[in-house]
Design an enzyme around this catalytic site. Structure first.
Site, PDB file in Angstrom:
ATOM      1  N   ARG A  23      17.667  15.630  42.590  1.00 50.22           N
ATOM      2  CA  ARG A  23      17.664  16.658  41.582  1.00 50.22           C
ATOM      3  C   ARG A  23      19.261  17.023  41.372  1.00 50.22           C
ATOM      4  NH1 ARG A  23      15.017  20.755  45.125  1.00 50.22           N
ATOM      5  NH2 ARG A  23      16.377  19.812  46.748  1.00 50.22           N
ATOM      6  N   GLU A  28      26.432  25.291  50.649  1.00 53.95           N
ATOM      7  CA  GLU A  28      26.536  26.617  51.290  1.00 53.95           C
ATOM      8  C   GLU A  28      28.127  26.794  51.219  1.00 53.95           C
ATOM      9  OE1 GLU A  28      25.846  26.816  55.217  1.00 53.95           O
ATOM     10  OE2 GLU A  28      23.943  26.562  55.190  1.00 53.95           O
ATOM     11  N   GLN A  46      33.127  42.469  48.664  1.00 56.95           N
ATOM     12  CA  GLN A  46      33.062  42.553  47.109  1.00 56.95           C
ATOM     13  C   GLN A  46      33.013  40.980  46.782  1.00 56.95           C
ATOM     14  OE1 GLN A  46      35.091  45.595  45.028  1.00 56.95           O
ATOM     15  NE2 GLN A  46      35.939  43.809  43.627  1.00 56.95           N
ATOM     16  N   ASN A  48      33.649  39.204  43.020  1.00 60.55           N
ATOM     17  CA  ASN A  48      34.207  39.012  41.696  1.00 60.55           C
ATOM     18  C   ASN A  48      33.945  37.981  40.964  1.00 60.55           C
ATOM     19  OD1 ASN A  48      35.432  41.477  42.442  1.00 60.55           O
ATOM     20  ND2 ASN A  48      37.231  40.904  42.976  1.00 60.55           N
ATOM     21  N   ARG A  59      46.189  35.119  35.219  1.00 64.35           N
ATOM     22  CA  ARG A  59      45.992  36.202  36.062  1.00 64.35           C
ATOM     23  C   ARG A  59      46.870  36.431  37.131  1.00 64.35           C
ATOM     24  NH1 ARG A  59      40.601  38.598  33.985  1.00 64.35           N
ATOM     25  NH2 ARG A  59      39.880  37.387  32.445  1.00 64.35           N
ATOM     26  N   HIS A  62      48.979  39.036  41.702  1.00 64.48           N
ATOM     27  CA  HIS A  62      48.374  40.196  42.349  1.00 64.48           C
ATOM     28  C   HIS A  62      48.327  40.499  43.606  1.00 64.48           C
ATOM     29  CE1 HIS A  62      46.348  40.403  37.918  1.00 64.48           C
ATOM     30  NE2 HIS A  62      47.552  40.385  37.989  1.00 64.48           N
ATOM     31  N   HIS A 119      48.428  36.562  44.721  1.00 67.53           N
ATOM     32  CA  HIS A 119      47.543  35.635  44.382  1.00 67.53           C
ATOM     33  C   HIS A 119      47.236  35.396  42.676  1.00 67.53           C
ATOM     34  CE1 HIS A 119      43.283  34.554  42.785  1.00 67.53           C
ATOM     35  NE2 HIS A 119      43.962  33.289  43.773  1.00 67.53           N
ATOM     36  N   TYR A 132      35.190  34.996  43.125  1.00 66.72           N
ATOM     37  CA  TYR A 132      35.816  35.077  44.376  1.00 66.72           C
ATOM     38  C   TYR A 132      35.276  36.387  45.248  1.00 66.72           C
ATOM     39  CZ  TYR A 132      39.176  37.761  41.665  1.00 66.72           C
ATOM     40  OH  TYR A 132      39.730  38.759  40.634  1.00 66.72           O
ATOM     41  N   ASP A 143      46.337  48.795  44.226  1.00 68.47           N
ATOM     42  CA  ASP A 143      46.515  47.630  43.081  1.00 68.47           C
ATOM     43  C   ASP A 143      48.140  47.387  42.797  1.00 68.47           C
ATOM     44  OD1 ASP A 143      45.846  46.328  39.939  1.00 68.47           O
ATOM     45  OD2 ASP A 143      45.217  45.374  41.896  1.00 68.47           O
ATOM     46  N   LYS A 168      49.404  44.592  31.726  1.00 70.45           N
ATOM     47  CA  LYS A 168      49.614  44.863  33.296  1.00 70.45           C
ATOM     48  C   LYS A 168      50.738  43.948  33.846  1.00 70.45           C
ATOM     49  CE  LYS A 168      47.067  44.191  36.830  1.00 70.45           C
ATOM     50  NZ  LYS A 168      45.794  44.126  37.865  1.00 70.45           N
ATOM     51  N   ASP A 169      50.143  42.253  33.459  1.00 71.48           N
ATOM     52  CA  ASP A 169      51.019  41.315  33.929  1.00 71.48           C
ATOM     53  C   ASP A 169      52.459  41.248  33.300  1.00 71.48           C
ATOM     54  OD1 ASP A 169      48.149  39.529  34.907  1.00 71.48           O
ATOM     55  OD2 ASP A 169      49.096  40.897  35.924  1.00 71.48           O
TER      56      ASP A 169
HETATM   57  C1  LIG Z   1      40.356  43.678  40.155  1.00 69.31           C
HETATM   58  C2  LIG Z   1      39.466  44.363  39.615  1.00 69.31           C
HETATM   59  C3  LIG Z   1      39.564  44.840  38.428  1.00 69.31           C
HETATM   60  N1  LIG Z   1      38.427  45.588  37.941  1.00 69.31           N
HETATM   61  C4  LIG Z   1      38.601  46.302  36.620  1.00 69.31           C
HETATM   62  C5  LIG Z   1      39.765  46.856  36.247  1.00 69.31           C
HETATM   63  C6  LIG Z   1      39.996  46.542  34.833  1.00 69.31           C
HETATM   64  O1  LIG Z   1      39.403  47.513  33.970  1.00 69.31           O
HETATM   65  C7  LIG Z   1      39.326  45.195  34.701  1.00 69.31           C
HETATM   66  C8  LIG Z   1      40.251  44.053  34.638  1.00 69.31           C
HETATM   67  O2  LIG Z   1      41.329  44.309  35.933  1.00 69.31           O
HETATM   68  P1  LIG Z   1      42.366  43.467  35.912  1.00 69.31           P
HETATM   69  O3  LIG Z   1      43.226  43.120  34.697  1.00 69.31           O
HETATM   70  O4  LIG Z   1      43.010  43.621  37.078  1.00 69.31           O
HETATM   71  O5  LIG Z   1      41.855  41.944  36.321  1.00 69.31           O
HETATM   72  P2  LIG Z   1      42.703  40.386  36.644  1.00 69.31           P
HETATM   73  O6  LIG Z   1      43.950  40.408  35.754  1.00 69.31           O
HETATM   74  O7  LIG Z   1      41.439  39.418  36.789  1.00 69.31           O
HETATM   75  O8  LIG Z   1      42.906  40.927  38.088  1.00 69.31           O
HETATM   76  C9  LIG Z   1      42.611  40.053  39.335  1.00 69.31           C
HETATM   77  O9  LIG Z   1      43.071  38.948  39.188  1.00 69.31           O
HETATM   78  C10 LIG Z   1      43.978  38.252  40.440  1.00 69.31           C
HETATM   79  C11 LIG Z   1      43.595  36.909  40.156  1.00 69.31           C
HETATM   80  C12 LIG Z   1      43.536  38.980  41.709  1.00 69.31           C
HETATM   81  O10 LIG Z   1      43.299  38.080  42.733  1.00 69.31           O
HETATM   82  C13 LIG Z   1      42.696  40.251  41.809  1.00 69.31           C
HETATM   83  O11 LIG Z   1      41.433  40.057  42.404  1.00 69.31           O
HETATM   84  C14 LIG Z   1      42.785  40.951  40.451  1.00 69.31           C
HETATM   85  O12 LIG Z   1      44.024  41.653  40.514  1.00 69.31           O
HETATM   86  O13 LIG Z   1      38.472  45.073  35.865  1.00 69.31           O
HETATM   87  C15 LIG Z   1      37.378  46.115  38.659  1.00 69.31           C
HETATM   88  O14 LIG Z   1      36.500  47.145  38.261  1.00 69.31           O
HETATM   89  N2  LIG Z   1      37.254  45.717  40.024  1.00 69.31           N
HETATM   90  C16 LIG Z   1      38.256  44.897  40.493  1.00 69.31           C
HETATM   91  O15 LIG Z   1      38.208  44.690  41.754  1.00 69.31           O
END
Ligand SMILES: Cc1cn([C@H]2C[C@H](O)[C@@H](COP(=O)(O)OP(=O)(O)O[C@H]3O[C@H](C)C(=O)[C@H](O)[C@H]3O)O2)c(=O)[nH]c1=O
Length: 188
Positions: A23, A28, A46, A48, A59, A62, A119, A132, A143, A168-169
């Site tokens: 198939r 795991e 958690q 993601n 991204r 962080h 990361h 992840y 954050d 943000k970035d």
């Molecule tokens: C990280 C996170 C974000 N959010 C919300 C907050 C914002 O409204 C939206 C996007 O968040 P952000 O722009 O921080 O997402 P990324 O740029 O993908 O950030 C992540 O990207 C890098 C690769 C990482 O390792 C972190 O897990 C995390 O910083 O999701 C949540 O509700 N929960 C969460 O755990």
């Protein structure tokens, strides 16, 4: 689970075995009991999942600061990414050094990024999905980020043009203007 070191001693590549049959295959991607048996005792709280439409979406870099620091186990379930970790533990022999690993659904590789590491990833195809696991839940007040293109860190993202970045970035501080909240306590 094959466990390999990267150029940063505490950042590991975990590649689960795949059990194939007519198939397809079964794998795991995480088994806490098996991982505890080899010294990786991580209580993930958690999961993601992010989708990036455009190739060259970046991204990062962080972190979530103590007391809400997160270990992360990252895999790519669609498309491809270059996944990057940077050691920012004050006192670490590898402080400021980075490592990068290509993660794809085909290679099944997962990158274990411990607390104390920045990361980030850049997508290598359109429509990339990354999943992840984290050992703490989201804490916006903890954050933080550092510039993806910081000249002192010198991460090679393999980009041929400007990446797609969040506001943000785009506004992240330079490494030299940033104070790490992490302290090296020996091997992660
Ligand atoms: C990280 C996170 C974000 N959010 C919300 C907050 C914002 O409204 C939206 C996007 O968040 P952000 O722009 O921080 O997402 P990324 O740029 O993908 O950030 C992540 O990207 C890098 C690769 C990482 O390792 C972190 O897990 C995390 O910083 O999701 C949540 O509700 N929960 C969460 O755990």
């Amino acid at each position: 689970m094959k466990i390999e070191e990267t150029s940063l001693p505490d950042v590991l590549i975990l590649t689960p075995a795949r059990f194939g049959d007519a198939r397809g295959w079964f794998s795991e991607t995480w088994n806490a009991e098996r991982m505890r048996a080899v010294g990786l005792d991580l209580a993930f709280t958690q999961d993601n999942h992010s989708f990036s439409a455009t190739q060259g979406t970046l991204r990062g870099l962080h972190y979530q600061a103590p007391p809400r620091a997160q270990d992360k186990l990252v895999r790519c379930s669609r498309g491809a990414i270059l996944d990057v970790a940077v050691d920012v533990r004050k006192g670490s022999p590898a402080y400021g050094r980075w490592t990068a690993v290509e993660l794809t659904p085909e290679n099944g590789r997962q990158l274990l990024v411990p607390k104390g590491f920045l990361h980030g990833f850049v997508t290598l195809t359109p429509d990339t999905e990354v999943q992840y696991k984290c050992t703490d839940t989201y804490a916006p007040d903890c954050d933080g980020s550092v510039r993806w293109d910081d000249p002192d860190l010198g991460v090679d993202w393999g980009l041929s043009g400007d990446p797609v970045l969040s506001a943000k970035d785009l506004a992240a501080p330079l490494f030299r203007d940033w104070v790490s909240p992490f302290v090296y306590e020996g091997k992660a």
